[in-house]
Each structure stands twice: as C-alpha cells, then as structure tokens.
Design an enzyme around this catalytic site. Structure first.
Site, PDB file in Angstrom:
ATOM      1  N   HIS A 132      43.321  45.003  41.575  1.00 25.01           N
ATOM      2  CA  HIS A 132      44.366  44.149  41.009  1.00 25.01           C
ATOM      3  C   HIS A 132      45.272  43.623  42.128  1.00 25.01           C
ATOM      4  O   HIS A 132      45.630  42.443  42.158  1.00 25.01           O
ATOM      5  CB  HIS A 132      45.267  44.946  40.047  1.00 25.01           C
ATOM      6  CG  HIS A 132      44.575  45.465  38.830  1.00 25.01           C
ATOM      7  ND1 HIS A 132      44.635  46.786  38.452  1.00 25.01           N
ATOM      8  CD2 HIS A 132      43.816  44.840  37.894  1.00 25.01           C
ATOM      9  CE1 HIS A 132      43.956  46.949  37.325  1.00 25.01           C
ATOM     10  NE2 HIS A 132      43.436  45.805  36.969  1.00 25.01           N
TER      11      HIS A 132
ATOM     12  N   SER B  76      40.290  50.376  36.529  1.00 26.12           N
ATOM     13  CA  SER B  76      41.276  51.400  36.166  1.00 26.12           C
ATOM     14  C   SER B  76      40.580  52.589  35.505  1.00 26.12           C
ATOM     15  O   SER B  76      40.984  53.738  35.697  1.00 26.12           O
ATOM     16  CB  SER B  76      42.317  50.820  35.211  1.00 26.12           C
ATOM     17  OG  SER B  76      43.018  49.782  35.821  1.00 26.12           O
TER      18      SER B  76
ATOM     19  N   LYS C 186      44.922  50.000  22.395  1.00 30.66           N
ATOM     20  CA  LYS C 186      44.063  50.414  23.519  1.00 30.66           C
ATOM     21  C   LYS C 186      44.333  51.848  23.982  1.00 30.66           C
ATOM     22  O   LYS C 186      43.608  52.353  24.839  1.00 30.66           O
ATOM     23  CB  LYS C 186      44.267  49.451  24.700  1.00 30.66           C
ATOM     24  CG  LYS C 186      43.218  48.348  24.750  1.00 30.66           C
ATOM     25  CD  LYS C 186      43.210  47.715  26.119  1.00 30.66           C
ATOM     26  CE  LYS C 186      41.968  46.861  26.334  1.00 30.66           C
ATOM     27  NZ  LYS C 186      41.983  46.237  27.652  1.00 30.66           N
TER      28      LYS C 186
ATOM     29  N   ARG D 207      34.838  40.288  38.453  1.00 34.54           N
ATOM     30  CA  ARG D 207      34.098  41.245  39.275  1.00 34.54           C
ATOM     31  C   ARG D 207      32.610  40.941  39.233  1.00 34.54           C
ATOM     32  O   ARG D 207      32.048  40.411  40.164  1.00 34.54           O
ATOM     33  CB  ARG D 207      34.339  42.680  38.789  1.00 34.54           C
ATOM     34  CG  ARG D 207      35.578  43.308  39.350  1.00 34.54           C
ATOM     35  CD  ARG D 207      35.996  44.494  38.570  1.00 34.54           C
ATOM     36  NE  ARG D 207      36.357  44.114  37.212  1.00 34.54           N
ATOM     37  CZ  ARG D 207      36.938  44.911  36.339  1.00 34.54           C
ATOM     38  NH1 ARG D 207      37.187  46.149  36.655  1.00 34.54           N
ATOM     39  NH2 ARG D 207      37.263  44.480  35.146  1.00 34.54           N
TER      40      ARG D 207
HETATM   41  P1  ADP Z   1      42.220  43.784  30.901  1.00 32.93           P
HETATM   42  O1  ADP Z   1      42.359  44.969  29.987  1.00 32.93           O
HETATM   43  O2  ADP Z   1      42.942  42.573  30.466  1.00 32.93           O
HETATM   44  O3  ADP Z   1      40.817  43.489  31.383  1.00 32.93           O
HETATM   45  P2  ADP Z   1      42.687  44.954  33.480  1.00 32.93           P
HETATM   46  O4  ADP Z   1      43.924  45.637  33.911  1.00 32.93           O
HETATM   47  O5  ADP Z   1      41.467  45.805  33.343  1.00 32.93           O
HETATM   48  O6  ADP Z   1      43.074  44.245  32.149  1.00 32.93           O
HETATM   49  O7  ADP Z   1      42.378  43.740  34.433  1.00 32.93           O
HETATM   50  C1  ADP Z   1      43.249  42.661  34.592  1.00 32.93           C
HETATM   51  C2  ADP Z   1      42.544  41.576  35.361  1.00 32.93           C
HETATM   52  O8  ADP Z   1      42.217  42.035  36.674  1.00 32.93           O
HETATM   53  C3  ADP Z   1      41.221  41.109  34.753  1.00 32.93           C
HETATM   54  O9  ADP Z   1      41.089  39.720  34.987  1.00 32.93           O
HETATM   55  C4  ADP Z   1      40.186  41.880  35.529  1.00 32.93           C
HETATM   56  O10 ADP Z   1      38.942  41.202  35.555  1.00 32.93           O
HETATM   57  C5  ADP Z   1      40.839  41.889  36.911  1.00 32.93           C
HETATM   58  N1  ADP Z   1      40.366  43.009  37.725  1.00 32.93           N
HETATM   59  C6  ADP Z   1      40.365  44.317  37.430  1.00 32.93           C
HETATM   60  N2  ADP Z   1      39.848  45.058  38.433  1.00 32.93           N
HETATM   61  C7  ADP Z   1      39.509  44.179  39.412  1.00 32.93           C
HETATM   62  C8  ADP Z   1      38.873  44.294  40.705  1.00 32.93           C
HETATM   63  N3  ADP Z   1      38.475  45.468  41.172  1.00 32.93           N
HETATM   64  N4  ADP Z   1      38.691  43.157  41.412  1.00 32.93           N
HETATM   65  C9  ADP Z   1      39.068  41.966  40.906  1.00 32.93           C
HETATM   66  N5  ADP Z   1      39.634  41.775  39.699  1.00 32.93           N
HETATM   67  C10 ADP Z   1      39.847  42.858  38.956  1.00 32.93           C
END
Ligand code: ADP
Length: 165
Positions: free
Chosen positions: A17, A128, A41, A90
């Site tokens: 992130h 996460s 969630k 990703r």
């Molecule tokens: P959500 O529950 O909305 O998917 P996340 O916190 O999992 O929320 O992710 C928020 C954003 O960050 C999403 O667009 C996700 O694809 C991106 N994201 C999460 N992990 C990574 C990573 N390792 N590299 C790039 N983008 C990421």
C-alpha cells in the site's frame, strides 16, 4: 487542482500500500487515503486504529491525508471533491474485481475516473491477509510492514490470544 482518493481496507497498511501511496502522491496535487469502515468485513483493526497507523506511516509525505469513510465510494469521492480514484493492481486475480468496480463507479459517477498503478515487483505477492497470517504465527514482519505497524500487529495478536484463554 487534481485531488485523488486511494480507498481500501488497509487492515493493516503494508509496504505494498505504501508503495502505491508514495508513487501516486507525486502525480496528483492532493492524495486522500480513504479507509473503509466496513463492519461486514470484520477487520482485525478498528477504523480508528487503521487511520492512526496510516497517519504514522505517511506522516512525512506532503499533500497526503487520511480519512475514514463508509457507504459508496462515489459518494465519498463527491464529498471530498475528488476527480480520481487510485487503485493498485497486483495480479490478474485483482483485475476482474477491479474492472467491475471501476465500471460500476463510472456508471454511478461518470466524472470520477479510476486510475490503476501496477504493483512494484517486490510487493506483488503482498497482502494484508498474508501479513495477518504471519503475525498470528509470530513470524518476522520486517519485510512486509513498517516497524510501527509490526508493533501494533504484535500487540493485537497478544490481546486476541489473551482473550481466547
Ligand atoms: P480492498 O479491501 O479495498 O481491496 P486493500 O486494503 O486490500 O483494500 O487494498 C487497497 C488497494 O491497494 C487495492 O487497490 C489493492 O489492490 C491495493 N494493494 C493491496 N496490496 C497491494 C500490493 N502489495 N501492491 C500493490 N497494490 C496493493
């Protein structure tokens, strides 16, 4: 003035992130990291805890602020007067969901565009969920999350373990 929203659960914020935040804040005038308060969630961290960790991690970046939100992303974007939504991509597995989301949002709010940043290779595996699994088994978190987040994860795992006894 280009204002963008980077929305997500951030439960908790990872280096993946942070990489998206660090790269996107340079191409917009203001970046708002929107922390989704989605009780369905069942997040590990409360929205207040997730906001606090993000504030700590992004503290040195100018033009970045953290805001909690619930409800529709397009309504949040409209409240924040944002023109762009930023999402990270990703793998191909992210694509289908993200495409559907961005097209739906475009139908709801045609003036809001979604912009995708592809993940940096070193973080393409990182989520996460993985981080929480590693933390639950007491693994080394240093490659995955900033130190302040690792500390909070350890505390949370400790509290949860005590609750189960
Ligand atoms: P959500 O529950 O909305 O998917 P996340 O916190 O999992 O929320 O992710 C928020 C954003 O960050 C999403 O667009 C996700 O694809 C991106 N994201 C999460 N992990 C990574 C990573 N390792 N590299 C790039 N983008 C990421």
């Amino acid at each position: 003035m280009l204002r963008a929203i980077y929305p997500g659960s951030f439960d908790p914020v990872t280096y993946g992130h942070y990489d998206i935040i660090r790269r996107s804040y340079k191409i917009v005038d203001e970046l708002i990291v929107g922390v989704l308060n989605n009780k369905a969630k069942m997040p590990l961290f409360s929205v207040e805890e997730r906001v606090k960790m993000l504030e700590e991690v992004t503290g040195k970046l100018p033009n970045v602020r953290i805001e909690p939100f619930d409800g529709l992303l397009v309504d949040f974007a409209s409240r924040m007067e944002a023109d762009v939504v930023i999402r990270g991509l990703r793998a191909i597995t992210d694509f289908e969901y993200e495409l559907q989301m961005s097209q739906t949002n475009h139908k709801l709010a045609p003036n809001v565009e979604t912009m995708f940043l592809t993940t940096s290779i070193e973080y393409s595996y990182l989520s996460s969920t993985t981080v929480k699994e590693i933390a639950a088994f007491g693994g080394d978190l240093s490659q995955f999350v900033p130190e302040a987040v690792a500390v909070e994860l350890k505390k949370k795992m400790h509290t949860n373990a005590k609750r189960r006894v």
